[in-house]
Design an enzyme around this catalytic site. Sequence first.
Site, mmCIF file in Angstrom:
data_model
loop_
_atom_site.group_PDB
_atom_site.id
_atom_site.type_symbol
_atom_site.label_atom_id
_atom_site.label_comp_id
_atom_site.label_asym_id
_atom_site.label_seq_id
_atom_site.Cartn_x
_atom_site.Cartn_y
_atom_site.Cartn_z
ATOM 1 N N LYS A 93 0.806 -1.222 0.000
ATOM 2 C CA LYS A 93 0.000 0.000 0.000
ATOM 3 C C LYS A 93 0.844 1.280 0.000
ATOM 4 O O LYS A 93 0.421 2.305 -0.524
ATOM 5 C CB LYS A 93 -0.936 0.007 1.211
ATOM 6 C CG LYS A 93 -1.985 -1.097 1.206
ATOM 7 C CD LYS A 93 -2.979 -0.931 0.082
ATOM 8 C CE LYS A 93 -4.119 -1.934 0.185
ATOM 9 N NZ LYS A 93 -5.090 -1.787 -0.927
ATOM 10 N N GLU A 115 -9.995 5.571 3.150
ATOM 11 C CA GLU A 115 -10.760 4.447 3.692
ATOM 12 C C GLU A 115 -9.783 3.309 3.942
ATOM 13 O O GLU A 115 -8.714 3.256 3.329
ATOM 14 C CB GLU A 115 -11.850 4.012 2.715
ATOM 15 C CG GLU A 115 -11.429 3.008 1.646
ATOM 16 C CD GLU A 115 -10.370 3.524 0.660
ATOM 17 O OE1 GLU A 115 -9.578 2.682 0.150
ATOM 18 O OE2 GLU A 115 -10.327 4.729 0.393
ATOM 19 N N SER A 382 1.650 -9.760 -0.822
ATOM 20 C CA SER A 382 1.255 -8.352 -0.710
ATOM 21 C C SER A 382 1.484 -7.743 0.665
ATOM 22 O O SER A 382 1.607 -6.526 0.794
ATOM 23 C CB SER A 382 -0.210 -8.188 -1.102
ATOM 24 O OG SER A 382 -1.046 -8.963 -0.255
#
Length: 396
Positions: A93, A115, A382
């Site tokens: 991210k 969010e 991830s």
Amino acid sequence: MKNKTQLPDKFGYFGLFGGRYAPETLMELLMGLEKEFYKIKKDKTFRKEFEFYLKEYAGRPTNLYLAKRLSAHLKTLKIYLKREDLLHTGAHKINNTLGQIIVARRMGKTRIIAETGAGQHGVATATVAALFGLKCVVYMGSEDVRRQSLNVFRMKLLGAEVISVESGSKTLKDAMNEAVRDWVTNVQDTFYIIGSVAGFHPYPVMVRTFQSVIGQEARRQFLAQEKRLPDYLVACVGGGSNAMGLFHPFYNDRQVKMIGVEAAGHGIHTHAHSATLTKGQVGILHGSKSMLLQDKDGQVQIAHSVAAGLDYPGVGPEHSYYQSSGRAEYVSVDDKGAIEGLRLLSRTEGIIPALESAHAIYYLEKLAHRVKGKAFIIVCLSGRGDKDMNQISQWI
């Protein structure tokens, strides 16, 4: 089929999917953001600044690691892990939040909102807001606040205000709803950092651009190590940013097959899953047309996954295009399988993956039975599993 470099088109569509379905108060802002994004995307000073922070702050490039014991266990697969879990904040991210906050600063915005589901995007947003000294508000469903209490604490420690959302399913969809409401109210000073390849145009292409560093690196690294391209790319898919980051740079390499792994939750034949591409229908959610979990009346269904980051009833429109055009295949793994995937990687490689990534790891067991001969695989790892320890301990 169109060459991938031509998509999205000027209206933000990937074939039938995408677009910009926005309230009037946001339309001018979104068009301004689109113009600014495409302008700075070509700006060498922006690229230099972005690459500086990716390398010196986030920790890129990440390793492409040959998982020898996992490969030996599965016999027919030679598996490389793209180690996004090694990045600062613990997941992919940070790639996107660094890119978007530089855009926000260039647009003169002083307040950041986001969010978050699993909390990793929230943590990454709070991190870059602290780095550049900007106010940060993160919306998070109260169910995810409960499941991901460690990440909530991290966000607050970084100086962000975390607002618990009590409406709807109290998860990612509802957090995104509240973030959009905030943005509509505070368009003058606020920049909304969306965490996935979903939402109004230009967000799907903007997030894809910033996350494509995953696949760009992986492609170079794999060629250097194996002197060939992989047979398969495998990644988990919720909204789909880590998967698109890996897939997109390989789009024109037609011999490379792509597999996105969705969350089957309690099972795709129940109403408690997040397998949007497997069981969904075309609909509109959060500003774009894509596949969507909905009932017979067209109402958005409540999604479920043991992994908070996959607990979303929609998916990025580019993934819907990949599926409809046949460029990628999408499968699903249930909660139990995800836990087994987490155990498998932990015990074969000493790497504890995030529950999201564990879905992709478990699917390798099925893929191993599908292939003929030896297949070369890149899996996007991830994120790391630290955030999931409380939840996993209740299962095991």
